[in-house]
Design an enzyme around this catalytic site. Sequence first.
Site, PDB file in Angstrom:
ATOM      1  N   ASP A  27     -19.281 -13.135 -21.024  1.00 13.85           N
ATOM      2  CA  ASP A  27     -19.882 -13.114 -19.689  1.00 13.85           C
ATOM      3  C   ASP A  27     -21.381 -13.384 -19.741  1.00 13.85           C
ATOM      4  O   ASP A  27     -21.912 -14.180 -18.962  1.00 13.85           O
ATOM      5  CB  ASP A  27     -19.608 -11.773 -18.995  1.00 13.85           C
ATOM      6  N   LYS A  79     -11.941 -13.291 -15.090  1.00  8.09           N
ATOM      7  CA  LYS A  79     -12.337 -13.598 -16.476  1.00  8.09           C
ATOM      8  C   LYS A  79     -11.895 -14.997 -16.926  1.00  8.09           C
ATOM      9  O   LYS A  79     -12.652 -15.720 -17.555  1.00  8.09           O
ATOM     10  CB  LYS A  79     -11.727 -12.550 -17.402  1.00  8.09           C
ATOM     11  N   GLY A 135       0.832  -1.198   0.000  1.00 11.69           N
ATOM     12  CA  GLY A 135       0.000   0.000   0.000  1.00 11.69           C
ATOM     13  C   GLY A 135       0.862   1.241   0.000  1.00 11.69           C
ATOM     14  O   GLY A 135       2.067   1.170   0.269  1.00 11.69           O
ATOM     15  N   HIS A 149       7.630  -8.054  -3.995  1.00 11.07           N
ATOM     16  CA  HIS A 149       6.297  -8.460  -4.464  1.00 11.07           C
ATOM     17  C   HIS A 149       6.323  -9.845  -5.122  1.00 11.07           C
ATOM     18  O   HIS A 149       6.756  -9.971  -6.267  1.00 11.07           O
ATOM     19  CB  HIS A 149       5.768  -7.426  -5.455  1.00 11.07           C
ATOM     20  N   CYS A 152       5.332  -6.187   1.537  1.00 10.61           N
ATOM     21  CA  CYS A 152       5.735  -4.780   1.452  1.00 10.61           C
ATOM     22  C   CYS A 152       5.102  -3.966   2.596  1.00 10.61           C
ATOM     23  O   CYS A 152       5.446  -4.185   3.746  1.00 10.61           O
ATOM     24  CB  CYS A 152       5.362  -4.252   0.074  1.00 10.61           C
ATOM     25  N   TYR A 153       4.138  -3.090   2.307  1.00  8.12           N
ATOM     26  CA  TYR A 153       3.515  -2.333   3.404  1.00  8.12           C
ATOM     27  C   TYR A 153       2.937  -3.286   4.451  1.00  8.12           C
ATOM     28  O   TYR A 153       3.023  -3.038   5.660  1.00  8.12           O
ATOM     29  CB  TYR A 153       2.415  -1.410   2.854  1.00  8.12           C
TER      30      TYR A 153
END
Length: 561
Positions: free
Chosen positions: A275, A417, A103, A217, A130-131
């Site tokens: 969809d 998706k 973040g 990450h 990370c954050y």
Amino acid sequence: MAKSKAEQTPEESRRVATTDDIEVSTYLEIAKEIGGEQPGASQEAVSGAEREAIIVLDFGSQYSLLIARRVREFQVYCELLPHDTPWEKIAPLNPKGFILSGGPASVYESGAPMAAPYIYESGLPILGICYGMQVITKQLGGEVAPGMKREYGHAILHMNDTKSPLFAGLPDATPVWMSHGDRIESLPPGFTNPAYTENSPYAVISNGKNIFGLQFHPEVVHTAEGKTLLKNFVSRICGCKGNWTMGNFVNNSIDRIKEQVGGGKVINALSGGVDSSVVATLIHQAIGDQLTCIFVNNGLLRRDEAERTLAVFKDHMGMNIIYVNATDRFLTRLKGVTDPERKRKIIGEEFIKVFEEEANKIGKVDFLAQGTLYPDVIESISSVSKASAKIKSHHNVGGLPARMTLSLLEPLRHLFKDEVRQVGLKLGLTEDMVWRQPFPGPGLAIRIIGEVTREKLEILRAADWIFMNEIKKAKLYRQLWQSFAVLTDVKSVGVMGDYRTYGYLVAIRAVTSDDAMTADWARLPYDLLARVSNRIVNEVAAVNRVVYDITSKPPSTIEWE
Ligand code: XMP
């Protein structure tokens, strides 16, 4: 100076990026205001005793959704929820572990978002990224301070503790992707650093049991072993079995739809897009004829599109379909209109009118089915979202009359998706249908520059058909995000045989993209381009020149209007 798209507010933005149909989505958004299901933790996404979930708590990183996507790849159900989601919403999902996302905040600033106490009290495994790692450090008694410099890009991670279950199957050194400004000064009591990089002595931290932090990450592709790290956390540390399969999803969904709908009636706007096709098929398998699909032909579809959609859903699957050929209505309203945004508005308005008229003929309807996907749900939680842009740009077009008090049925609202595609295949839809390129709701109207006429529609359909046909023959269809022809309003001189010609300029466009937010023009082989150009000028009488669009997005958009 004109504002860039990113700077535009939803009201000012001319374009709305959606994957399949804007009209249908708009309808959904308006319906949602009337009292549909609100975004939030699902209580029923995975049913039965087998239910297990990893919860990603979102601290605002651009990668948060990607973490959830990755975890799903291990067939483990995962939801992304705001970092301050109360425990009561999470408990029913049967969480097996928490991931605290990255973040933009700094933990030492006042008001910086923190993890709720239940996360630590639950005793469940926690992975901070990370954050998220800095949150753990701060809350468990360590210290975080501003770094001397931002660290961004590749670093090499070296293991101190190769026996950590987090590192199972990993080499002793591996490239990782860093992006951080703050750094850990001292670890919380009981924590060690099982791995480090040159600039980050605490690149990985752990309490030696089930709490871990990563300074880099693992969810991005640049972290070579990122998937293995996440999988180790999910499987080895959280003990997830991996029962989130699309087969299970289909079975559970069918039961749930039956239960939710009971003896009620459902309507669905079928467009032939991925969809809406999957949602219609799933609901049809659950409740059969209690579902009525309304398929509006706005006269702006590609060649054979309406026939093909009807052949599959009506003839082959035996669905209850109301087919409305509203071509005349749409084209009459589009007469003389050249402004792209006016075109969009008119088409949106007319669609809603036709849809309502048909829905009203059915009598009492209880549910509106909609192919909302998980990224739409997540987006609609944020304040400036695509969803709110849609609502705003179409707000003045009417909407559902209050008498149609429909509830929403959104069986795909927890899926990404590619999961929807897998569900489509499980339900027996063909590869062709589940891998269709997106097609904009306003259809060919925004691929004809200037006024839309029947004659121009026929010219564009013929040119587009040839291009698509050649793309498919070259087996490039799936690799391209979209490929299509545009009929410009330019006419130019040409020569064919002994005659001079004065014909239309057709542009062809093919792009690669992951999400339509950015796109690159596709490097199609010259031979293919030559074939397409030859065929178009030879087979489409009104066209005597073809150009290939070699601009990326940004600065261009994918569509020409
Ligand atoms: P642009 O042209 O903005 O398009 O780069 C991004 C994606 O959105 C589609 N698109 C639309 N889809 N209604 C839709 O349903 C629209 O008005 C619309 N405009 C663009 C476009 O095809 C691409 O996939």
